[in-house]
Write an enzyme that holds these catalytic residues in place. Structure first.
Site, PDB file in Angstrom:
ATOM      1  CG  ASP A 194      -0.085  -0.521   2.370  1.00  0.00           C
ATOM      2  OD1 ASP A 194       0.977  -0.530   2.687  1.00  0.00           O
ATOM      3  OD2 ASP A 194      -1.142  -0.627   3.606  1.00  0.00           O
TER       4      ASP A 194
ATOM      5  CG  ASN B 264      -8.719  -1.822  13.071  1.00  0.00           C
ATOM      6  OD1 ASN B 264      -7.796  -2.308  12.589  1.00  0.00           O
ATOM      7  ND2 ASN B 264      -9.166  -0.502  12.462  1.00  0.00           N
TER       8      ASN B 264
ATOM      9  CG  HIS C 124      -5.625  -2.423   9.763  1.00  0.00           C
ATOM     10  ND1 HIS C 124      -5.891  -0.952  10.176  1.00  0.00           N
ATOM     11  CD2 HIS C 124      -4.391  -2.375   9.618  1.00  0.00           C
ATOM     12  CE1 HIS C 124      -4.560  -0.484  10.682  1.00  0.00           C
ATOM     13  NE2 HIS C 124      -3.593  -1.422  10.217  1.00  0.00           N
TER      14      HIS C 124
ATOM     15  CD  GLU D 222      -8.434   0.539   8.603  1.00  0.00           C
ATOM     16  OE1 GLU D 222      -8.697   0.004   9.618  1.00  0.00           O
ATOM     17  OE2 GLU D 222      -7.416   1.189   8.559  1.00  0.00           O
TER      18      GLU D 222
HETATM   19  C1  F6R Z   1       1.493  -1.337   6.444  1.00  0.00           C
HETATM   20  C2  F6R Z   1       0.375  -1.737   6.362  1.00  0.00           C
HETATM   21  C3  F6R Z   1      -0.345  -1.682   7.819  1.00  0.00           C
HETATM   22  C4  F6R Z   1       0.370  -2.196   8.792  1.00  0.00           C
HETATM   23  C5  F6R Z   1      -0.352  -2.375  10.184  1.00  0.00           C
HETATM   24  C6  F6R Z   1       0.430  -2.519  11.543  1.00  0.00           C
HETATM   25  O1  F6R Z   1       2.131  -1.458   4.906  1.00  0.00           O
HETATM   26  O2  F6R Z   1      -0.273  -2.190   5.549  1.00  0.00           O
HETATM   27  O3  F6R Z   1      -1.613  -2.664   7.669  1.00  0.00           O
HETATM   28  O4  F6R Z   1       0.924  -3.503   8.624  1.00  0.00           O
HETATM   29  O5  F6R Z   1      -0.884  -0.823  10.249  1.00  0.00           O
HETATM   30  O6  F6R Z   1       1.423  -1.375  11.390  1.00  0.00           O
HETATM   31  P1  F6R Z   1       2.637  -1.697  12.724  1.00  0.00           P
HETATM   32  O7  F6R Z   1       3.764  -2.688  12.174  1.00  0.00           O
HETATM   33  O8  F6R Z   1       3.021  -0.364  12.532  1.00  0.00           O
HETATM   34  O9  F6R Z   1       1.756  -2.143  13.986  1.00  0.00           O
END
Ligand code: F6R
Length: 240
Positions: free
Chosen positions: A67, A136, A138, A143
């Site tokens: 992303d 959450n 995601h 989401e």
């Molecule tokens: C990153 C992504 C997000 C993260 C998620 C966890 O490319 O797509 O879904 O993997 O938000 O983020 P951290 O590792 O910062 O807790």
């Protein structure tokens, strides 16, 4: 889903790097699906170390990231392209022209999403996709919602996410309002998936995913549809 519980973040980083390295050793021209966020930073550092030691070679590797914010310039230090260059691509012997992150500066986001989806599909999906997990549940920018989108698409960031990310930008008004993200089907097209989770704040999402059922309220739970998924987590994420 296979589960590997490690003592701490350092062990999680080493274990997950080993899994990615094994794929690279078996297939020197592998397609690696990559994630940003704080969780995989240690894993990228381990992979860079292994590369410096001559244990793994990125020469013929192609990467596809999950992303990117939209719109954002690749030079912006908050862009996911910038993150990947800093944490991995600038530290290993990869051919940058084979590293792919959705283009945050594309003039038309919808067209870029279509292009990216077609590109990932043309590669036959990633040989291994690395994922983090949101508190959450995601994955990428998919989401929890009433419905989930199968393909790469433009999505609006929630007010919560914009507020949470405002600290990284000059002001909340500078936070991009949208993102380009692989969809659930794009992610599930990977041949192997490794999802990394550390810290007690990830426990609820991990527990929901490990129930083994699928709910759009926890996008990560759809990984239960895939037959080669490994969760690498620390005790805090596993036990709460
Ligand atoms: C990153 C992504 C997000 C993260 C998620 C966890 O490319 O797509 O879904 O993997 O938000 O983020 P951290 O590792 O910062 O807790």
């Amino acid at each position: 889903m296979k589960v590997i519980v490690c003592k701490n973040y350092e062990e999680v980083s080493k274990e997950s790097a080993k899994i990615v390295a094994d794929v690279m050793k078996k297939k020197p021209n592998a397609i690696l699906g990559l994630a940003t966020g704080s969780t995989p930073e240690g894993m990228y550092a381990e992979l860079a170390k292994m590369n410096a030691a001559g244990e793994i070679d990125f020469k013929d590797i192609t990467t596809v990231n999950l992303d990117e914010y939209y719109p954002i310039s690749p030079d912006n230090d908050q862009s996911y392209r910038y993150f990947m260059n800093k944490n991995l691509f600038d530290k290993v012997n990869i051919d940058k022209s084979r590293t792919n992150v959705p283009k945050g500066d594309a003039p038309d986001g919808e067209k870029e999403a279509e292009r990216y989806e077609a590109y990932v599909r043309s590669l036959g999906g990633a040989d291994i996709q690395v994922l983090g997990i949101g508190r959450n549940g995601h994955i990428a920018f998919n989401e929890p919602d009433e419905e989930l989108v199968p393909v790469t698409h433009v999505t609006s960031l929630t007010e919560d996410t914009i507020d949470a990310n405002a600290r990284f930008f000059a002001s909340a008004a500078d936070v991009p309002t949208k993102a380009l993200t692989m969809g659930m089907g794009t992610i599930l097209s990977a041949k192997k998936i490794i999802i990394i989770a550390t810290g007690a704040n990830k426990h609820d999402a991990v527990a929901q995913m490990l129930k083994g059922t699928c709910t759009t309220k926890c996008p990560a739970s759809f990984l239960n549809l895939h037959d080669d998924v490994v969760l690498v987590c620390d005790e805090a994420a596993y036990n709460g």
